[in-house]
Scaffold this motif. Structure first.
Motif, PDB file in Angstrom:
ATOM      1  N   PRO A 158      32.956  26.316   2.960  1.00 54.25           N
ATOM      2  CA  PRO A 158      33.926  26.343   4.531  1.00 54.25           C
ATOM      3  C   PRO A 158      32.809  25.468   5.238  1.00 54.25           C
ATOM      4  CG  PRO A 158      31.897  28.153   3.912  1.00 54.25           C
ATOM      5  CD  PRO A 158      31.887  27.090   2.286  1.00 54.25           C
ATOM      6  N   LEU A 159      34.236  25.750   6.619  1.00 56.07           N
ATOM      7  CA  LEU A 159      32.998  24.871   7.318  1.00 56.07           C
ATOM      8  C   LEU A 159      32.671  25.908   9.548  1.00 56.07           C
ATOM      9  CD1 LEU A 159      35.878  22.471   7.997  1.00 56.07           C
ATOM     10  CD2 LEU A 159      33.678  21.673   6.966  1.00 56.07           C
ATOM     11  N   LYS A 160      33.547  26.814   8.713  1.00 59.75           N
ATOM     12  CA  LYS A 160      33.131  28.138   9.827  1.00 59.75           C
ATOM     13  C   LYS A 160      32.136  29.197   9.517  1.00 59.75           C
ATOM     14  CE  LYS A 160      37.631  26.947  11.080  1.00 59.75           C
ATOM     15  NZ  LYS A 160      39.356  27.743  12.094  1.00 59.75           N
ATOM     16  N   SER A 179      29.261  33.839  -2.198  1.00 59.89           N
ATOM     17  CA  SER A 179      29.136  32.837  -1.124  1.00 59.89           C
ATOM     18  C   SER A 179      28.959  31.737  -0.893  1.00 59.89           C
ATOM     19  CB  SER A 179      27.517  34.034  -0.328  1.00 59.89           C
ATOM     20  OG  SER A 179      28.554  35.184  -0.391  1.00 59.89           O
ATOM     21  N   ILE A 180      29.830  31.344  -0.142  1.00 58.27           N
ATOM     22  CA  ILE A 180      29.219  29.588   0.117  1.00 58.27           C
ATOM     23  C   ILE A 180      28.478  29.308   1.798  1.00 58.27           C
ATOM     24  CG2 ILE A 180      30.153  27.822  -0.769  1.00 58.27           C
ATOM     25  CD1 ILE A 180      32.799  28.712  -2.223  1.00 58.27           C
ATOM     26  N   GLU A 181      28.112  28.577   1.311  1.00 60.64           N
ATOM     27  CA  GLU A 181      26.985  27.603   2.611  1.00 60.64           C
ATOM     28  C   GLU A 181      28.032  27.185   3.038  1.00 60.64           C
ATOM     29  OE1 GLU A 181      24.182  29.538   4.190  1.00 60.64           O
ATOM     30  OE2 GLU A 181      24.499  30.732   2.551  1.00 60.64           O
ATOM     31  N   PRO A 182      28.310  27.238   4.195  1.00 60.41           N
ATOM     32  CA  PRO A 182      28.419  25.905   5.133  1.00 60.41           C
ATOM     33  C   PRO A 182      28.692  24.468   5.131  1.00 60.41           C
ATOM     34  CG  PRO A 182      27.720  27.365   7.167  1.00 60.41           C
ATOM     35  CD  PRO A 182      27.695  27.823   5.651  1.00 60.41           C
ATOM     36  N   ALA A 183      29.392  23.571   5.538  1.00 65.07           N
ATOM     37  CA  ALA A 183      28.985  22.324   5.231  1.00 65.07           C
ATOM     38  C   ALA A 183      28.370  21.871   6.524  1.00 65.07           C
ATOM     39  CB  ALA A 183      30.271  21.596   4.250  1.00 65.07           C
ATOM     40  N   ASN A 184      27.521  20.490   6.123  1.00 65.17           N
ATOM     41  CA  ASN A 184      27.621  20.149   7.368  1.00 65.17           C
ATOM     42  C   ASN A 184      28.464  18.959   7.555  1.00 65.17           C
ATOM     43  OD1 ASN A 184      26.061  17.815   5.922  1.00 65.17           O
ATOM     44  ND2 ASN A 184      24.203  18.841   5.703  1.00 65.17           N
ATOM     45  N   GLN A 185      27.857  18.203   8.515  1.00 67.85           N
ATOM     46  CA  GLN A 185      29.676  16.833   9.034  1.00 67.85           C
ATOM     47  C   GLN A 185      29.355  16.142   8.056  1.00 67.85           C
ATOM     48  OE1 GLN A 185      30.931  16.955  11.740  1.00 67.85           O
ATOM     49  NE2 GLN A 185      32.158  15.349  11.374  1.00 67.85           N
ATOM     50  N   GLU A 186      27.910  15.886   7.675  1.00 70.76           N
ATOM     51  CA  GLU A 186      27.546  14.622   6.547  1.00 70.76           C
ATOM     52  C   GLU A 186      28.245  14.969   5.028  1.00 70.76           C
ATOM     53  OE1 GLU A 186      24.175  12.205   3.836  1.00 70.76           O
ATOM     54  OE2 GLU A 186      23.686  13.510   5.642  1.00 70.76           O
ATOM     55  N   VAL A 233      37.726  29.031   2.283  1.00 74.50           N
ATOM     56  CA  VAL A 233      37.705  27.559   0.963  1.00 74.50           C
ATOM     57  C   VAL A 233      38.032  26.256   0.699  1.00 74.50           C
ATOM     58  CG1 VAL A 233      37.187  28.755  -0.760  1.00 74.50           C
ATOM     59  CG2 VAL A 233      35.711  27.801  -0.675  1.00 74.50           C
ATOM     60  N   TYR A 234      39.462  26.594   1.136  1.00 75.53           N
ATOM     61  CA  TYR A 234      40.485  25.903   0.613  1.00 75.53           C
ATOM     62  C   TYR A 234      41.047  24.866   1.762  1.00 75.53           C
ATOM     63  CZ  TYR A 234      42.504  22.784  -2.505  1.00 75.53           C
ATOM     64  OH  TYR A 234      43.908  21.201  -2.792  1.00 75.53           O
ATOM     65  N   ARG A 235      41.907  25.425   2.636  1.00 72.38           N
ATOM     66  CA  ARG A 235      42.997  24.768   3.493  1.00 72.38           C
ATOM     67  C   ARG A 235      41.914  24.434   4.680  1.00 72.38           C
ATOM     68  NH1 ARG A 235      46.698  20.924   2.906  1.00 72.38           N
ATOM     69  NH2 ARG A 235      47.346  20.846   5.380  1.00 72.38           N
ATOM     70  N   GLU A 236      40.777  25.546   4.693  1.00 75.37           N
ATOM     71  CA  GLU A 236      40.003  25.043   6.386  1.00 75.37           C
ATOM     72  C   GLU A 236      38.306  24.607   6.134  1.00 75.37           C
ATOM     73  OE1 GLU A 236      40.693  29.052   8.260  1.00 75.37           O
ATOM     74  OE2 GLU A 236      42.653  28.539   8.487  1.00 75.37           O
ATOM     75  N   GLY A 237      38.633  24.303   4.799  1.00 76.68           N
ATOM     76  CA  GLY A 237      36.615  23.574   4.043  1.00 76.68           C
ATOM     77  C   GLY A 237      36.966  22.532   4.246  1.00 76.68           C
ATOM     78  N   THR A 238      36.472  21.530   3.485  1.00 79.27           N
ATOM     79  CA  THR A 238      35.723  20.419   3.402  1.00 79.27           C
ATOM     80  C   THR A 238      36.868  19.679   2.495  1.00 79.27           C
ATOM     81  OG1 THR A 238      34.675  20.859   1.085  1.00 79.27           O
ATOM     82  CG2 THR A 238      33.147  20.312   3.584  1.00 79.27           C
ATOM     83  N   ILE A 239      37.324  20.290   1.532  1.00 78.32           N
ATOM     84  CA  ILE A 239      38.334  19.845   1.232  1.00 78.32           C
ATOM     85  C   ILE A 239      39.979  19.891   2.126  1.00 78.32           C
ATOM     86  CG2 ILE A 239      39.535  21.700  -0.454  1.00 78.32           C
ATOM     87  CD1 ILE A 239      39.938  20.189  -2.954  1.00 78.32           C
ATOM     88  N   GLY A 240      40.141  20.815   2.505  1.00 75.92           N
ATOM     89  CA  GLY A 240      41.384  20.907   3.432  1.00 75.92           C
ATOM     90  C   GLY A 240      41.385  20.098   4.469  1.00 75.92           C
ATOM     91  N   LYS A 241      40.529  19.251   4.354  1.00 74.70           N
ATOM     92  CA  LYS A 241      40.232  18.273   5.292  1.00 74.70           C
ATOM     93  C   LYS A 241      40.380  16.684   5.201  1.00 74.70           C
ATOM     94  CE  LYS A 241      39.400  21.185   8.929  1.00 74.70           C
ATOM     95  NZ  LYS A 241      40.559  21.701  10.320  1.00 74.70           N
ATOM     96  N   ALA A 242      40.380  16.848   3.737  1.00 76.32           N
ATOM     97  CA  ALA A 242      40.381  15.812   2.926  1.00 76.32           C
ATOM     98  C   ALA A 242      42.142  16.259   2.558  1.00 76.32           C
ATOM     99  CB  ALA A 242      39.730  15.609   1.911  1.00 76.32           C
ATOM    100  N   ALA A 278      39.433  24.305 -11.020  1.00 69.59           N
ATOM    101  CA  ALA A 278      38.518  25.774 -12.144  1.00 69.59           C
ATOM    102  C   ALA A 278      36.886  26.253 -11.383  1.00 69.59           C
ATOM    103  CB  ALA A 278      38.318  24.758 -13.553  1.00 69.59           C
ATOM    104  N   VAL A 279      37.039  24.773 -10.881  1.00 65.17           N
ATOM    105  CA  VAL A 279      35.141  24.887 -10.137  1.00 65.17           C
ATOM    106  C   VAL A 279      34.833  25.595  -8.786  1.00 65.17           C
ATOM    107  CG1 VAL A 279      34.917  23.574 -11.829  1.00 65.17           C
ATOM    108  CG2 VAL A 279      35.054  22.847  -9.259  1.00 65.17           C
ATOM    109  N   ILE A 280      36.137  25.757  -8.128  1.00 67.37           N
ATOM    110  CA  ILE A 280      36.444  26.292  -6.672  1.00 67.37           C
ATOM    111  C   ILE A 280      36.416  27.800  -7.036  1.00 67.37           C
ATOM    112  CG2 ILE A 280      37.963  26.402  -4.818  1.00 67.37           C
ATOM    113  CD1 ILE A 280      39.024  23.697  -5.671  1.00 67.37           C
ATOM    114  N   PRO A 281      35.763  28.697  -5.938  1.00 66.91           N
ATOM    115  CA  PRO A 281      35.782  29.788  -5.986  1.00 66.91           C
ATOM    116  C   PRO A 281      36.969  30.522  -5.686  1.00 66.91           C
ATOM    117  CG  PRO A 281      33.063  28.621  -5.518  1.00 66.91           C
ATOM    118  CD  PRO A 281      33.938  27.692  -4.979  1.00 66.91           C
TER     119      PRO A 281
END
Length: 389
Positions: A158-160, A179-186, A233-242, A278-281
Motif C-alpha cells: 500500500p501507499l497510505k 498487515s502490509i507495511e507501506p512502500a517507499n518512493q523507491e 493493496v491493489y488499485r491505490e497501492g504500488t501495483i495500482g499505480k503501475a 495468488a500472492v497478493i494478500p
C-alpha cells in the motif's frame, strides 16, 4: 518420476507436464466449440505463458485462425526435473496449431531486452510478414533496464500507511488478518518501472520502426481495477499505480500507431487466479467469495471465457469498440455489477475460518490455482510416472 504439487507461501513451485498440456488442450477445445470469429490474421502475444496471455493466444489461433507468436520466459525441463508451466502450455499450443495448419512460433527469453525484441522482429520478417494485433500481457516481478543494466523489483504494497485486512491461506482455508507495511518512493518507482507501460511502448516503437506492423494494427494490454475492499493493496497501492501508468500509455501508443490508422487499448479484466494474483494478500479471499457469488448467478468466467468474450464482443464486432469514460475496454463488467458487489460486501463482513468453505468457493479457487501448474486436471493420471520433461 511421480510429480505432486509443491506449494510454498501460496506459490506452486513445480509443474506437471502432462497436466499443463491437457489443460491447454481443454482451453483449445472450449474455443473450437464456441466457434470461429473474424479477427486478426497474425498476432503477437508478449507474455503468453499462462493466464490471460495464454488464453489470448489460444482464442486468436483457434477462434480467429490467426498465426501467432508467443513471447515468454520459462524454463525447459531437464533430465532431473520438469520445467515451468508456460513452457509446456505453449509447446502444446504450437503442436495443436500446426496440426490445424496454422503458423505458431515462440521466443523464450527476457521480453524486456532489446535482444528478444530483435529476435521477434527477425522472426516476423522471415515467416509472418507483419502483425495485426499485439497483446501485451507481461506479469514479471523483475525488470532489467535494457540500456543501463539496472535491476528493478516490483512490490505489492500500500501507499497510505500500514494496511490490515482479512486474508486467507488458500490451501488450509484459515482466515486471518494480514498487515502490509507501506512502500517507499523507491519501491513505488521500481514497481511502475516493471509493471507500467514503458516496455509496452518500447515494443510498439520497435515493431513500428522495423516496419512489421500491419495497416490498422491494434495493441491491447491488460489491467484490473477491482472493488473497494482491495483498493488499498491493489488499485491505490504500488501495483495500482503501475496499472495507471499502463493505462496512460495506451494514448501514447495510439499516437505511435496513428500513421498506420491503428489504436491501442487497455482491457480491464475480471479477477482470476493467476501466478501474480495468488500472492497478493486479501485478493485470494476476495476471489473465493467472488467465485461463489458469480457461480451462483451463472456468470462466472475463467481466463479463456474472458478472452473469447473480449475478442468476440469487444474488439472484433465489426463496429465501434465500446469503451468507458477513460477509454478502457471493460470485461470486468459482470464482476462489478452492483448486485454482485453488494453480496460480496455482506459476505466479507461475515467470513472467518469456520465458514469460509461455505461462504466462499475455496474448492474452486484451489482447483484453478493447481491447474495453473498442471495439477488437478481431469483425465490426467497423477499416479503415473512422468519421464518426458
Amino acid at each position: 518420476m511421480i510429480i505432486t504439487p509443491k506449494i510454498r507461501n501460496n506459490i506452486c513451485m513445480n509443474a506437471h507436464p502432462v497436466g499443463c498440456e491437457r489443460e491447454t488442450l481443454n482451453q483449445i477445445e472450449y474455443v473450437r466449440n464456441k466457434g470461429k470469429f473474424a479477427g486478426p490474421k497474425t498476432a503477437l502475444v508478449v507474455g503468453s505463458s499462462t493466464g490471460y496471455g495464454l488464453a489470448s493466444r489460444i482464442s486468436l489461433a483457434f477462434g480467429a485462425g490467426a498465426d501467432t507468436i508467443g513471447v515468454f520466459f520459462e524454463k525447459e525441463g531437464s533430465d532431473k526435473r520438469p520445467g515451468t508451466p508456460g513452457y509446456y502450455n505453449n509447446r502444446a499450443l504450437e503442436k495443436a496449431a500446426r496440426e490445424a495448419g496454422l503458423k505458431a512460433d515462440s521466443v523464450n527469453g527476457d521480453a524486456f531486452s532489446h535482444g528478444v525484441k530483435k529476435q521477434v522482429i527477425d522472426l516476423i520478417k522471415e515467416k509472418y510478414g507483419s502483425i495485426d494485433l499485439v497483446i501485451y500481457s507481461l506479469a514479471s516481478p523483475v525488470r532489467v533496464d535494457p540500456d543501463t543494466g539496472e535491476m528493478y523489483r516490483s512490490v505489492l504494497k500500500p501507499l497510505k500507511g500500514t494496511y490490515t485486512a482479512k486474508s486467507v491461506n488458500a490451501m488450509t482455508g484459515e482466515v486471518s488478518e494480514a498487515s502490509i507495511e507501506p512502500a517507499n518512493q523507491e519501491e513505488l518507482e521500481a514497481t511502475v518501472k516493471v509493471m507500467g507501460g514503458e516496455d509496452w511502448q518500447l515494443w510498439i516503437r520497435a515493431l513500428k520502426d522495423a516496419g512489421v506492423l500491419s495497416e490498422g494494427a491494434m495493441s491491447v494490454a491488460y489491467s484490473y481495477i477491482g472493488p473497494e475492499v482491495t483498493y488499498a493493496v491493489y488499485r491505490e497501492g504500488t501495483i495500482g499505480k503501475a496499472k495507471e501508468h499502463l493505462e496512460r500509455s495506451a494514448s501514447e501508443i495510439s499516437k505511435i500507431l496513428d500513421p498506420l490508422k491503428g489504436k491501442a487499448f487497455v482491457s480491464v479484466n475480471k479477477a482470476l487466479v493467476t501466478r501474480a494474483s495468488a500472492v497478493i494478500p486479501v485478493v485470494p479471499l476476495y476471489m473465493s467469495i467472488l467465485y461463489k457469488v458469480m457461480k451462483n448467478k451463472g456468470i462466472h468466467e475463467g481466463c479463456i471465457e474472458q478472452m473469447y468474450r473480449l475478442f468476440t464482443q469487444r474488439l472484433y464486432t465489426q463496429g465501434e469498440i465500446p469503451v468507458d469514460d477513460e477509454g478502457r475496454i471493460r470485461v470486468d463488467d459482470w464482476e462489478m455489477r452492483p448486485d454482485v458487489q453488494e453480496e460480496i460486501t455482506k459476505l466479507w463482513e461475515q467470513v472467518d475460518s469456520g465458514n469460509i468453505e461455505e461462504i466462499g468457493d475455496m474448492d474452486g479457487y484451489r482447483e484453478d490455482f493447481l491447474r495453473l501448474n498442471g495439477f488437478n486436471v481431469p483425465g490426467v493420471d497423477y499416479d503415473a510416472e512422468v519421464n518426458d520433461f
